[in-house]
Enzyme design. Structure first.
Site, PDB file in Angstrom:
ATOM      1  N   MET A  28      43.734  49.671  37.477  1.00 19.93           N
ATOM      2  CA  MET A  28      45.063  49.056  37.390  1.00 19.93           C
ATOM      3  C   MET A  28      45.604  49.218  35.966  1.00 19.93           C
ATOM      4  SD  MET A  28      45.086  45.914  40.051  1.00 19.93           S
ATOM      5  CE  MET A  28      44.326  44.655  39.049  1.00 19.93           C
ATOM      6  N   GLY A  29      45.082  50.204  35.243  1.00 21.13           N
ATOM      7  CA  GLY A  29      45.554  50.465  33.882  1.00 21.13           C
ATOM      8  C   GLY A  29      45.001  49.438  32.895  1.00 21.13           C
ATOM      9  N   GLY A  34      35.205  49.389  29.411  1.00 21.81           N
ATOM     10  CA  GLY A  34      34.633  49.415  30.764  1.00 21.81           C
ATOM     11  C   GLY A  34      35.196  50.594  31.559  1.00 21.81           C
ATOM     12  N   HIS A  35      36.523  50.758  31.500  1.00 23.80           N
ATOM     13  CA  HIS A  35      37.136  51.912  32.177  1.00 23.80           C
ATOM     14  C   HIS A  35      36.607  53.215  31.577  1.00 23.80           C
ATOM     15  CE1 HIS A  35      40.441  48.825  32.727  1.00 23.80           C
ATOM     16  NE2 HIS A  35      40.228  49.207  33.963  1.00 23.80           N
ATOM     17  N   GLN A  59      47.061  43.034  46.318  1.00 17.40           N
ATOM     18  CA  GLN A  59      45.804  42.321  46.089  1.00 17.40           C
ATOM     19  C   GLN A  59      45.997  41.065  45.241  1.00 17.40           C
ATOM     20  OE1 GLN A  59      44.005  45.897  44.050  1.00 17.40           O
ATOM     21  NE2 GLN A  59      43.097  44.348  42.720  1.00 17.40           N
ATOM     22  N   ASP A 148      32.961  43.612  39.052  1.00 18.02           N
ATOM     23  CA  ASP A 148      33.571  43.165  40.308  1.00 18.02           C
ATOM     24  C   ASP A 148      32.577  43.445  41.434  1.00 18.02           C
ATOM     25  OD1 ASP A 148      36.283  42.398  39.364  1.00 18.02           O
ATOM     26  OD2 ASP A 148      36.310  44.474  38.710  1.00 18.02           O
ATOM     27  N   LEU A 182      33.967  42.823  29.530  1.00 18.58           N
ATOM     28  CA  LEU A 182      35.307  43.367  29.291  1.00 18.58           C
ATOM     29  C   LEU A 182      36.150  43.248  30.549  1.00 18.58           C
ATOM     30  CD1 LEU A 182      34.777  46.532  27.090  1.00 18.58           C
ATOM     31  CD2 LEU A 182      35.130  44.159  26.439  1.00 18.58           C
ATOM     32  N   ARG A 185      42.060  41.059  31.674  1.00 16.13           N
ATOM     33  CA  ARG A 185      42.563  39.679  31.586  1.00 16.13           C
ATOM     34  C   ARG A 185      42.100  38.957  30.324  1.00 16.13           C
ATOM     35  NH1 ARG A 185      42.027  40.064  37.506  1.00 16.13           N
ATOM     36  NH2 ARG A 185      44.106  39.735  38.371  1.00 16.13           N
TER      37      ARG A 185
HETATM   38  O1  PAF Z   1      39.202  46.854  40.096  1.00 14.05           O
HETATM   39  C1  PAF Z   1      40.415  47.175  40.053  1.00 14.05           C
HETATM   40  O2  PAF Z   1      40.969  47.499  39.009  1.00 14.05           O
HETATM   41  C2  PAF Z   1      41.219  47.174  41.345  1.00 14.05           C
HETATM   42  O3  PAF Z   1      40.804  46.152  42.187  1.00 14.05           O
HETATM   43  C3  PAF Z   1      41.216  48.527  42.070  1.00 14.05           C
HETATM   44  C4  PAF Z   1      39.830  48.922  42.511  1.00 14.05           C
HETATM   45  C5  PAF Z   1      41.792  49.601  41.154  1.00 14.05           C
HETATM   46  C6  PAF Z   1      42.096  48.463  43.328  1.00 14.05           C
HETATM   47  O4  PAF Z   1      43.419  48.176  43.016  1.00 14.05           O
END
Ligand code: PAF
Length: 256
Positions: A28-29, A34-35, A59, A148, A182, A185
Site C-alpha cells: 500500500m506504498g 520491511g518492504h 480493506q 501480518d 516496522l 502506521r
Molecule cells: O499488507 C498490505 O500492505 C496489504 O494488506 C496488501 C497485501 C497490499 C493488500 O492490500
C-alpha cells in the site's frame, strides 16, 4: 522502473517479461525497510520484480484510517528505483474496483478471530485485491511480511483453495533498533506514544500470553492471543492514542 496506472498498461508492460519468472510484492506504498526486504528477496529469487502500490479502500472499515493512511509516492518511486523494481503498478481505486464491482473472496475460518473480528470485512478486501493482483500479474512468487501473520495465513489458504498458481513467500518481520515492528502506521506516533508502544514488542518477546497481557496492562489492548497459524504465533493488537498497532512473534515451527 516503469510506472503503470491502468490494467491495460500493466498487462502490455508485463508481456515481454513473461519469458522469465516474475516476483510480485503487493503493497500500500509508504515504503519502509520491511518492504525493502521483500523487494530484495523478490529481486533475488525472480527474473523480474513487480510491485503494486495501492491503498485498497475495500480493506478499510468505516471510521478506520483510509483517508489519513500515509501516502508518499515521490519518495516511494525513488526507493523503487534504488531497489531495481522493474514495474510499479499504482492504479486508482476506480481502475481496480470499477462501478458495478460485486465479486468478493471470503476466506471463512481463517478470516475470523483476531484482525477479522476487530476489522469486519478487512480480509474480504485483502483477499479480493490480492486475487485480482495475482490474476493480472500472474507472478511465480508473491511476497508478504510475517508481521501480518493472519493476512499471510488467509492468502495462503485462498491460493490453495482456489488453485492459484503462485508460491506465497512470507518473510520475517523487520524491527527498528528499539524493537518496534516496522509499519507505515508508526508514522502516526508522537515520540511519547512511540515510547509507550515499545511495551508491545517487549510483551510479545516473553512468548507467554499471561505475562504479555500483564506487561500491556497500561495500554488499550484489543487482543493478546496465541493463534494456530502455520507457524503458530503470539499475536496482539493495541491502541496507542489514536494509532492501532499489531505485532506477533513466532512460537514454533519454521521461522519467520
Ligand atoms: O499488507 C498490505 O500492505 C496489504 O494488506 C496488501 C497485501 C497490499 C493488500 O492490500
Amino acid at each position: 522502473v516503469k510506472i503503470t496506472r491502468t490494467i491495460a498498461d500493466l498487462v502490455t508492460t508485463l508481456e515481454p517479461l513473461r519469458g522469465g519468472s516474475i516476483g510480485l510484492v503487493p503493497t500500500m506504498g509508504a515504503f519502509h525497510a520491511g518492504h525493502l526486504s521483500l523487494f530484495d528477496a523478490a529481486r533475488k529469487e525472480n527474473d523480474a520484480l513487480v510491485v503494486s502500490m495501492f491503498v485498497n479502500p475495500t480493506q478499510f472499515g468505516a471510521g478506520e484510517d483510509f483517508e489519513r493512511y500515509p501516502r508518499s509516492e515521490e519518495r516511494d518511486l525513488e526507493l523503487a528505483e534504488q531497489a531495481e523494481v522493474d514495474v510499479l503498478f499504482a492504479p486508482t481505486a476506480d481502475e481496480v474496483f470499477p462501478p458495478g464491482f460485486q465479486s468478493w473472496v471470503e476466506v471463512e475460518n481463517l478470516g475470523r478471530g483476531l484482525e477479522g473480528d476487530a476489522r469486519p470485512g478487512h480480509f474480504r478486501g485483502v483477499a479480493t485485491v490480492c486475487l485480482k493482483l495475482f490474476n493480472l500479474v500472474r507472478p511465480d512468487r508473491a511476497y508478504f511480511g510475517q508481521k501480518d501473520a493472519q493476512q499471510a495465513a488467509v492468502i495462503r489458504r485462498m491460493v490453495r483453495d482456489l488453485d492459484v498458481p503462485v508460491e506465497i513467500r512470507v518473510l520475517p518481520t523487520i524491527r527498528d533498533e528499539d524493537g518496534l515492528a516496522l509499519s507505515s502506521r508508526n508514522a502516526y506516533l508522537s515520540p511519547e506514544e512511540r515510547e509507550r508502544a515499545l511495551a508491545l514488542p517487549r510483551a510479545l518477546a516473553t512468548r507467554d500470553p499471561e505475562r504479555a497481557r500483564d506487561l500491556l496492562r497500561d495500554l488499550d489492548v484489543e487482543y493478546v492471543e496465541v493463534a494456530d497459524f502455520d507457524p503458530s504465533v503470539l499475536a496482539a493488537a493495541v491502541r496507542v492514542g489514536s494509532t492501532r498497532l499489531i505485532d506477533n512473534v513466532v512460537l514454533e515451527g519454521e521461522s519467520p
